[in-house]
Scaffold this motif. Structure first.
Motif, PDB file in Angstrom:
ATOM      1  N   ASN A  55      -4.015 -52.916 -53.767  1.00 24.89           N
ATOM      2  CA  ASN A  55      -3.485 -52.243 -52.577  1.00 24.89           C
ATOM      3  C   ASN A  55      -3.828 -50.757 -52.579  1.00 24.89           C
ATOM      4  O   ASN A  55      -4.036 -50.156 -53.639  1.00 24.89           O
ATOM      5  CB  ASN A  55      -1.964 -52.414 -52.523  1.00 24.89           C
ATOM      6  N   PRO A  56      -3.865 -50.133 -51.393  1.00 26.26           N
ATOM      7  CA  PRO A  56      -4.037 -48.678 -51.314  1.00 26.26           C
ATOM      8  C   PRO A  56      -2.863 -47.995 -52.026  1.00 26.26           C
ATOM      9  O   PRO A  56      -1.777 -48.581 -52.104  1.00 26.26           O
ATOM     10  CB  PRO A  56      -4.007 -48.398 -49.802  1.00 26.26           C
ATOM     11  N   GLU A  60      -9.190 -44.773 -53.303  1.00 28.32           N
ATOM     12  CA  GLU A  60      -9.269 -43.907 -52.132  1.00 28.32           C
ATOM     13  C   GLU A  60     -10.323 -42.804 -52.247  1.00 28.32           C
ATOM     14  O   GLU A  60     -10.911 -42.403 -51.239  1.00 28.32           O
ATOM     15  CB  GLU A  60      -7.897 -43.273 -51.859  1.00 28.32           C
ATOM     16  N   HIS A  64     -13.107 -45.809 -51.265  1.00 31.62           N
ATOM     17  CA  HIS A  64     -12.319 -45.764 -50.034  1.00 31.62           C
ATOM     18  C   HIS A  64     -11.631 -47.092 -49.717  1.00 31.62           C
ATOM     19  O   HIS A  64     -11.215 -47.318 -48.575  1.00 31.62           O
ATOM     20  CB  HIS A  64     -13.169 -45.298 -48.841  1.00 31.62           C
ATOM     21  N   TYR A  65     -11.511 -47.940 -50.708  1.00 30.57           N
ATOM     22  CA  TYR A  65     -10.735 -49.180 -50.569  1.00 30.57           C
ATOM     23  C   TYR A  65     -10.436 -49.700 -51.971  1.00 30.57           C
ATOM     24  O   TYR A  65     -11.171 -49.400 -52.921  1.00 30.57           O
ATOM     25  CB  TYR A  65     -11.513 -50.235 -49.767  1.00 30.57           C
ATOM     26  N   ASN A  67     -10.660 -51.919 -55.063  1.00 33.50           N
ATOM     27  CA  ASN A  67     -11.703 -52.843 -55.501  1.00 33.50           C
ATOM     28  C   ASN A  67     -11.468 -53.385 -56.907  1.00 33.50           C
ATOM     29  O   ASN A  67     -12.378 -53.928 -57.514  1.00 33.50           O
ATOM     30  CB  ASN A  67     -13.079 -52.170 -55.429  1.00 33.50           C
TER      31      ASN A  67
END
Length: 379
Positions: A55-56, A60, A64-65, A67
């Motif tokens: 989850n975020p 970031e 940007h996600y 992984n």
């Protein structure tokens, strides 16, 4: 003065190691725990909604996600790969059984993995709630995917001459899980020989398969982690390092492990003079940041960036990845620690630099390749 400080931070953020000429290694194979995991923990999880790293705000800063990396961006193994011009290694669970090529290597590390098999600890009342992907298990996976890399033992040995193997770090979860089950430090010290033996067996197995360059990282200073400082905090000031605020007794355990590991690596080198065994001193490379955080632009040394609550911004009930903490860390470059257990991308980058320039590797990494990789500042 302020402009000079900002300029220093700018340079540190964009220091990226890169090779001067041709890469030394064409593939990298990595084994380890969450410090090296590039996504296996996610692949092996059945319920991602309860897996924080899925989850975020994980990922970031660079990707940007989320992984599967336990970080806001790249981890040490990523920076090593970039330095030698090797693509980021895919997690082993993403290639096994699908016929994918693994010419650039593969990453077998799993977050939460201990070195020693779970059965050893279960017989002592210690349960690993995360995974049984021990080093032995990861070695089995490695052998299972070898046909994707080479067809015969002789072909494997030929290709491995241009491969870098990274075995670890291993041991932190072995000792920290025991602490969670209230084992005293003296009992935990008795586990160290078993951990070292397990690492040794894996190294010897890789050498038999043809590995010629193997990096073996030390343990990092776990006594500086917000999760440890929160869960095992003490009213006794003598339990803490006066210079860093870290818990001394756990760092001393890590150092004892590292000393035993170095002695064992010395023996392996003597028995295998044609194999390069690199000791990567994660411990002192990381401690350098804790001893002088301001020098590297860190405003927070012992607090978690993605966290909340208490002196160290860590809460076992509301961990990074919880929806409440989605926007909790807008400035990770000011923190050494990311989520209470792992470093930020910036800290990972700085540590990797000191490994690759030879400061904290033995033998020095920068003496091992004909290309003599250099470091360059650029934006």
């Amino acid at each position: 003065m302020a402009l000079k400080f900002i300029s220093t931070i700018f340079l540190l953020i964009f220091i990226i190691p890169r090779s001067k000429t041709l890469a030394c290694y064409t593939s990298i194979f990595a084994f380890g725990d969450s410090l090296t995991d590039a996504g296996n923990r996610i692949f092996f999880s059945h319920d991602l909604s309860n897996l924080n790293v899925a989850n975020p705000p994980y990922g970031e800063t660079f990707f940007h996600y989320p992984n599967g990396r336990f970080c806001d961006g790249r981890i040490i193994i990523d920076f090593i790969a970039e330095h030698y011009g090797v693509a980021f290694m895919p997690p082993s669970a993403s290639v096994a059984g699908n016929g994918s090529s693994i010419e650039g290597g593969v990453n077998f590390a799993v977050g939460g993995a201990a070195a020693v098999d779970s059965a050893f600890y279960e017989s002592r009342g210690i349960i690993n709630p995360f995974t049984n992907a021990s080093l032995n298990v990861q070695m089995i996976w490695f052998k299972d995917v070898l046909p994707l890399f080479c067809d015969t033992p002789s072909e494997c040995r030929k290709k491995f001459k241009n491969s870098l193997f990274v075995v670890g770090p291993f041991g932190s979860n072995d000792y920290r899980h025991a602490l969670t089950f209230e084992k005293d430090i003296e009992e935990i010290r008795t586990y160290i020989p078993m951990v070292i033996d397990t690492i040794t067996a894996a190294i010897n197995d890789l050498i038999k398969l043809g590995a010629t360059t193997i990096m073996v990282p030390s343990l990092s200073p776990d006594g500086c982690l917000p999760v440890i400082l929160t869960d095992f905090g003490s009213a006794n000031t003598s339990d803490y390092d006066p210079d860093t605020g870290c818990l001394s007794w756990l760092n001393e355990l890590n150092e004892f492990h590292n000393q035993r590991l170095q002695k064992r690596l010395h023996i392996i080198r003597r028995l295998n003079p044609d194999v390069v065994i690199i000791y990567a001193d994660f411990y002192n490379a990381v401690m350098k940041l804790y001893r002088n955080p301001g020098k590297y632009g860190f405003l927070h040394s012992l607090e978690a960036c993605c966290g909340a609550g208490g002196a160290y911004r860590y809460n076992d009930d509301v961990k990074c990845g919880n929806i409440k903490l989605k926007n909790s860390c807008p400035d990770p470059w000011h923190y050494i620690d990311w989520d209470g257990n792992h470093m930020t991308e910036k800290a990972n980058r700085l540590v990797t630099m000191t490994l690759l320039d030879g400061t904290y590797t033995s033998p020095s990494m920068n003496t091992l390749c004909a290309s003599s990789p250099k470091f360059t500042y650029y934006d």
